[in-house]
Design an enzyme around this catalytic site. Sequence first.
Site, PDB file in Angstrom:
ATOM      1  N   CYS A   2     149.705 -17.568  13.034  1.00  0.00           N
ATOM      2  CA  CYS A   2     148.731 -17.115  14.025  1.00  0.00           C
ATOM      3  C   CYS A   2     147.447 -16.701  13.320  1.00  0.00           C
ATOM      4  O   CYS A   2     147.470 -16.090  12.256  1.00  0.00           O
ATOM      5  CB  CYS A   2     149.197 -15.937  14.878  1.00  0.00           C
ATOM      6  SG  CYS A   2     150.629 -16.305  15.891  1.00  0.00           S
ATOM      7  N   ARG A  28     146.671 -21.911  10.639  1.00  0.00           N
ATOM      8  CA  ARG A  28     147.649 -20.816  10.648  1.00  0.00           C
ATOM      9  C   ARG A  28     148.641 -20.931  11.809  1.00  0.00           C
ATOM     10  O   ARG A  28     149.602 -20.151  11.881  1.00  0.00           O
ATOM     11  CB  ARG A  28     146.920 -19.476  10.742  1.00  0.00           C
ATOM     12  CG  ARG A  28     145.975 -19.224   9.583  1.00  0.00           C
ATOM     13  CD  ARG A  28     145.230 -17.930   9.784  1.00  0.00           C
ATOM     14  NE  ARG A  28     146.105 -16.791   9.658  1.00  0.00           N
ATOM     15  CZ  ARG A  28     146.325 -16.131   8.534  1.00  0.00           C
ATOM     16  NH1 ARG A  28     145.715 -16.493   7.432  1.00  0.00           N
ATOM     17  NH2 ARG A  28     147.147 -15.111   8.493  1.00  0.00           N
ATOM     18  N   TRP A  76     151.094 -19.541  16.397  1.00  0.00           N
ATOM     19  CA  TRP A  76     152.344 -20.116  15.909  1.00  0.00           C
ATOM     20  C   TRP A  76     153.428 -19.336  16.646  1.00  0.00           C
ATOM     21  O   TRP A  76     153.619 -18.142  16.400  1.00  0.00           O
ATOM     22  CB  TRP A  76     152.467 -19.942  14.393  1.00  0.00           C
ATOM     23  CG  TRP A  76     153.650 -20.660  13.806  1.00  0.00           C
ATOM     24  CD1 TRP A  76     153.705 -21.967  13.430  1.00  0.00           C
ATOM     25  CD2 TRP A  76     154.941 -20.101  13.524  1.00  0.00           C
ATOM     26  NE1 TRP A  76     154.948 -22.261  12.937  1.00  0.00           N
ATOM     27  CE2 TRP A  76     155.733 -21.135  12.977  1.00  0.00           C
ATOM     28  CE3 TRP A  76     155.509 -18.840  13.676  1.00  0.00           C
ATOM     29  CZ2 TRP A  76     157.056 -20.948  12.589  1.00  0.00           C
ATOM     30  CZ3 TRP A  76     156.833 -18.645  13.288  1.00  0.00           C
ATOM     31  CH2 TRP A  76     157.584 -19.702  12.750  1.00  0.00           C
ATOM     32  N   ASN A 102     148.801 -11.151  15.589  1.00  0.00           N
ATOM     33  CA  ASN A 102     149.496 -11.944  14.579  1.00  0.00           C
ATOM     34  C   ASN A 102     150.599 -11.056  14.034  1.00  0.00           C
ATOM     35  O   ASN A 102     150.306  -9.981  13.505  1.00  0.00           O
ATOM     36  CB  ASN A 102     148.513 -12.336  13.460  1.00  0.00           C
ATOM     37  CG  ASN A 102     149.212 -12.918  12.243  1.00  0.00           C
ATOM     38  OD1 ASN A 102     150.315 -13.446  12.351  1.00  0.00           O
ATOM     39  ND2 ASN A 102     148.584 -12.826  11.092  1.00  0.00           N
ATOM     40  N   GLY A 103     151.848 -11.480  14.169  1.00  0.00           N
ATOM     41  CA  GLY A 103     152.947 -10.667  13.649  1.00  0.00           C
ATOM     42  C   GLY A 103     154.123 -10.666  14.606  1.00  0.00           C
ATOM     43  O   GLY A 103     154.232 -11.542  15.473  1.00  0.00           O
ATOM     44  N   GLU A 493     159.644 -30.330  -5.520  1.00  0.00           N
ATOM     45  CA  GLU A 493     158.364 -30.285  -4.813  1.00  0.00           C
ATOM     46  C   GLU A 493     158.064 -31.630  -4.139  1.00  0.00           C
ATOM     47  O   GLU A 493     157.560 -31.674  -3.009  1.00  0.00           O
ATOM     48  CB  GLU A 493     157.258 -29.877  -5.796  1.00  0.00           C
ATOM     49  CG  GLU A 493     155.837 -29.879  -5.239  1.00  0.00           C
ATOM     50  CD  GLU A 493     155.632 -28.964  -4.041  1.00  0.00           C
ATOM     51  OE1 GLU A 493     156.487 -28.133  -3.733  1.00  0.00           O
ATOM     52  OE2 GLU A 493     154.579 -29.117  -3.381  1.00  0.00           O
ATOM     53  N   LYS A 497     157.455 -31.999  -0.108  1.00  0.00           N
ATOM     54  CA  LYS A 497     156.228 -32.575   0.461  1.00  0.00           C
ATOM     55  C   LYS A 497     156.569 -33.652   1.488  1.00  0.00           C
ATOM     56  O   LYS A 497     155.996 -33.716   2.566  1.00  0.00           O
ATOM     57  CB  LYS A 497     155.425 -33.158  -0.689  1.00  0.00           C
ATOM     58  CG  LYS A 497     153.994 -32.974  -0.751  1.00  0.00           C
ATOM     59  CD  LYS A 497     153.370 -31.635  -1.003  1.00  0.00           C
ATOM     60  CE  LYS A 497     153.960 -30.431  -0.337  1.00  0.00           C
ATOM     61  NZ  LYS A 497     153.544 -29.163  -0.858  1.00  0.00           N
ATOM     62  N   GLU A 500     158.095 -32.200   4.661  1.00  0.00           N
ATOM     63  CA  GLU A 500     157.121 -31.386   5.362  1.00  0.00           C
ATOM     64  C   GLU A 500     156.134 -32.218   6.178  1.00  0.00           C
ATOM     65  O   GLU A 500     155.864 -31.900   7.336  1.00  0.00           O
ATOM     66  CB  GLU A 500     156.354 -30.627   4.270  1.00  0.00           C
ATOM     67  CG  GLU A 500     155.762 -29.329   4.645  1.00  0.00           C
ATOM     68  CD  GLU A 500     155.108 -28.660   3.439  1.00  0.00           C
ATOM     69  OE1 GLU A 500     154.939 -29.280   2.368  1.00  0.00           O
ATOM     70  OE2 GLU A 500     154.761 -27.492   3.587  1.00  0.00           O
ATOM     71  N   HIS A 516     177.453 -35.193  -9.762  1.00  0.00           N
ATOM     72  CA  HIS A 516     178.367 -34.171  -9.240  1.00  0.00           C
ATOM     73  C   HIS A 516     178.332 -34.125  -7.713  1.00  0.00           C
ATOM     74  O   HIS A 516     178.744 -33.128  -7.120  1.00  0.00           O
ATOM     75  CB  HIS A 516     178.021 -32.801  -9.836  1.00  0.00           C
ATOM     76  CG  HIS A 516     178.135 -32.768 -11.320  1.00  0.00           C
ATOM     77  ND1 HIS A 516     179.351 -32.745 -11.975  1.00  0.00           N
ATOM     78  CD2 HIS A 516     177.195 -32.821 -12.292  1.00  0.00           C
ATOM     79  CE1 HIS A 516     179.152 -32.755 -13.282  1.00  0.00           C
ATOM     80  NE2 HIS A 516     177.848 -32.802 -13.503  1.00  0.00           N
ATOM     81  N   LYS A 613     150.590 -22.345   7.927  1.00  0.00           N
ATOM     82  CA  LYS A 613     150.203 -22.251   6.521  1.00  0.00           C
ATOM     83  C   LYS A 613     150.655 -20.943   5.877  1.00  0.00           C
ATOM     84  O   LYS A 613     151.263 -20.938   4.823  1.00  0.00           O
ATOM     85  CB  LYS A 613     148.691 -22.388   6.429  1.00  0.00           C
ATOM     86  CG  LYS A 613     148.133 -22.303   5.025  1.00  0.00           C
ATOM     87  CD  LYS A 613     148.326 -23.603   4.310  1.00  0.00           C
ATOM     88  CE  LYS A 613     147.785 -23.561   2.890  1.00  0.00           C
ATOM     89  NZ  LYS A 613     148.370 -24.645   2.083  1.00  0.00           N
TER      90      LYS A 613
END
Length: 618
Positions: A2, A28, A76, A102-103, A493, A497, A500, A516, A613
Amino acid sequence: MCGIVGAYVASGDVVPGLVQGLSVLEYRGYDSAGIAAVIDGELRVRKRRGRLSNLEEALEDGGLSGGLAGIGHTRWATHGVPSDVNSHPHQGASGRVAVVHNGIIENYALLKRELLEGGESFLSETDTEVLARLIDQTWAEEGTDQAALMRAMRRALGRVSGYYAIAVLATTDDGTCLLAMRQGPPLVVGTTEDGGFLSSDVLGLVPHTRQVVYLEDGDLAQLEPGRLTVTDAAGDVVERPSREVEWDPSDSGRGGYPHYMLKEIHEQPDVIERTCIDRIDLASGDVRFEGGAFDDAFCNSIERIQILGCGTALHAGQIARYLIEGLAGLPVEFDFASEFRYRSPRVAPGTVALAITQSGETADTLGATRLARELGARVASICNVAGSSQVRESEATILTHAGPEIGVASTKAFTAQLTAAVLLAVRIARSRGTMSEDEGRALLTELSELRPKVESLLTQESVARTRDAARTHAGARGFLFLGRGVNFPVALEGALKLKEIAYVHAEGYAAGEMKHGPIALIDPGMAVLVVNAEGPVAEKTRSNIEQVKARGGVTVSVGSDGASHAIADSYVPVPRTSEWLSPILNTIPLQLISYHIAEIHGCDIDKPRNLAKSVTVE
Ligand code: AGP
């Protein structure tokens, strides 16, 4: 997670500036957007589900035009599905108070029940509407002016448990009132003669001012044109330091690229150089950080390092572990910041908790480092945002000079973190005498000369090679990324990516672990990307390529190990460098391959579904 903005301007129309601020903060969260403004003494709201463009359409009716004060929100979703009605701002029953938030309000259900029992009714499923109605109701008990509203804010928020950065816009008996309060998530404010402005991050403020004030937890700020008044948790008026922001407003544009992610990938030669060049002292084969951070006294007092971070930042932390253990001989552990607090961590004397974070506002990372401090650790950080909570709470910080990273998928911040980790490892190693002057000089010379190698990975020809690899494998059922040693986290990573931004199932694995378990997945539908640099583990990793091929798997070799290229089905070459620096280079083709696969699948690359983000809630 947010984004909130607010402004009170001396003249003109507040709404275009709010929309512009929301466009910068949209990374955000992008489930919905909304604005409240005071027009002719009346509080009016427009809000729409979906992207900011939907709100812009709604604003075309002009109903919010001409106001001087307003607040805005890009969401968000946490409580309640993305919908018009759940969008912020939310209002109290009087219609004179609007709130953006926001929160998370953790005790919202309890408060909501009390309010319902008291006769309130609710329109949305959000925790924020509870806050709006609680503030409004408490204000009615306190009075009708601005002073009463501020008392009401303190009282109402005193009943709330959770994390919030809120902006409140109200029409009071003595005018229009713009307030902001913070407990947890970030909130930055700034004033000029022309206005008072607030934002979740500095990007929302730089079009107005470069002089910004970071609010502290418990602060309540009132904003007017040319005037900022802050009271602390005790209710005392306080002066918070103002800081100059180095970022330029143009940094937040796409610079001609179709996506922020691609722009940010292409910024990496500059970013890597900016992060290291002024800190490298080739004469002494050592590193000098600003303000004497990580000096000999500090480095020699470290017995052990506990790295904490999330997602991509933790992958940088995993690479930092190889670097610090390998070069400085110090024991290093890493943990998901989100897990550290939920085991019973033992923090030995002499521990430094090293937080790695782009934003400096990730709730889990902040929470974990706070716990580490309580348990006796000293806190240091590698962070991209000067003035962020993480930096302010750290005894020593290495700022990465990546500039604002807008693409939700982290790219340039990651390679900047890797660069900072190399510098830190050398600094500790030189200080503790595990690296000679000549060894330090050699590695730092290689780092300072890395730029052309990074650039060579971003030429049209190199990018085309990654596009070809993407075209060949975009239809794969799944992807396995393998790496060994310092390049194992590069594989993690690479897989993150791809998941995502392209929504493709991908797993990163330590190459040696493949047999394994994951080897059972190998068949012609599985693409296996093997990251391999020349060095002591290259031969072993080559064997993994052979093992995959022997089972009908499709292999792509990425790195500088020519012998791997010779046996893989295809390859993306990467220039030779020291094995310690190879993760910086090997990462770049993986970023590009993910980018192109996402492009082929038609994904929203800069705003991948469900993500935000900055994860400022747990
Ligand atoms: C990376 O592409 C992700 N967006 C995510 O994993 C991110 O790195 C993580 O949330 C940590 O964020 P931070 O660096 O701001 O703390």
